[in-house]
Scaffold this motif. Structure first.
Motif, PDB file in Angstrom:
ATOM      1  N   LEU A   1       0.826  -1.207   0.000  1.00  0.00           N
ATOM      2  CA  LEU A   1       0.000   0.000   0.000  1.00  0.00           C
ATOM      3  C   LEU A   1       0.862   1.260   0.000  1.00  0.00           C
ATOM      4  O   LEU A   1       0.620   2.183  -0.782  1.00  0.00           O
TER       5      LEU A   1
ATOM      6  N   ILE B   1      -3.176  12.393  -3.195  1.00  0.00           N
ATOM      7  CA  ILE B   1      -3.227  10.926  -3.106  1.00  0.00           C
ATOM      8  C   ILE B   1      -3.476  10.458  -1.671  1.00  0.00           C
ATOM      9  O   ILE B   1      -4.273   9.557  -1.429  1.00  0.00           O
TER      10      ILE B   1
ATOM     11  N   GLN C   1       1.919   6.519  -7.000  1.00  0.00           N
ATOM     12  CA  GLN C   1       0.846   7.389  -7.457  1.00  0.00           C
ATOM     13  C   GLN C   1       1.210   8.865  -7.272  1.00  0.00           C
ATOM     14  O   GLN C   1       0.890   9.695  -8.123  1.00  0.00           O
TER      15      GLN C   1
ATOM     16  N   VAL D   1       1.126   4.077  -2.992  1.00  0.00           N
ATOM     17  CA  VAL D   1       0.860   5.502  -2.755  1.00  0.00           C
ATOM     18  C   VAL D   1       2.038   6.342  -3.248  1.00  0.00           C
ATOM     19  O   VAL D   1       1.849   7.377  -3.892  1.00  0.00           O
TER      20      VAL D   1
ATOM     21  N   THR E   1      -6.813   8.244   0.294  1.00  0.00           N
ATOM     22  CA  THR E   1      -6.384   6.931   0.790  1.00  0.00           C
ATOM     23  C   THR E   1      -6.601   6.831   2.291  1.00  0.00           C
ATOM     24  O   THR E   1      -7.102   5.808   2.787  1.00  0.00           O
TER      25      THR E   1
END
Length: 129
Positions: free
Chosen positions: A77, A103, A84, A81, A107
């Motif tokens: 994860l 982002i 991204q 992130v 999230t």
């Protein structure tokens, strides 16, 4: 809206889609494979009194494997992130802080909603029993 502006928006959308999906697809597949490993880890039977050291070692092994799988999922994860954020920075020419906010905030909101909904679900299931 002018044709040039429309083409620019279209190219930004395509670039953003490509940058978003390029790391997401392999990482999502890897994440799902980690999720599929979970049923193969057999949960030991827990009795009030452990009768042998084998029961204790099985429980410790199960706990360690569960934590390792959870840590791998969390690492995926975080890596996703970061990728991204770098993609948002490249496509939209934003600074690192603005891209991180774009982002990380959604999230974090999804993680918070997931956390509280799991507690709500556990509480609701407990009321049914």
């Amino acid at each position: 809206m002018s044709i040039e502006k429309t083409e620019r928006i279209s190219s930004l959308f395509l670039a953003q889609s490509y940058i978003a999906l390029l790391p997401f697809v392999p990482l999502a597949i890897l994440s799902k494979l980690l999720t599929l490993l979970n049923p193969f880890v057999h949960r030991p039977l827990v009795s009030p009194h452990f009768t042998s050291p084998a029961d204790t070692s099985t429980l410790i092994l199960f706990t360690v494997i569960t934590f390792v799988l959870a840590a791998c999922g969390l690492a995926l994860l975080i890596y996703q992130v970061v990728l991204q954020v770098l993609g948002i920075m490249a496509v939209h020419r934003l600074t690192g802080g603005k891209a991180a906010i774009v982002i990380i905030v959604p999230t974090a909101l999804l993680l918070i909603i997931n956390f509280f909904s799991s507690f709500f679900l556990a509480f609701a299931l407990e009321l049914l029993h």
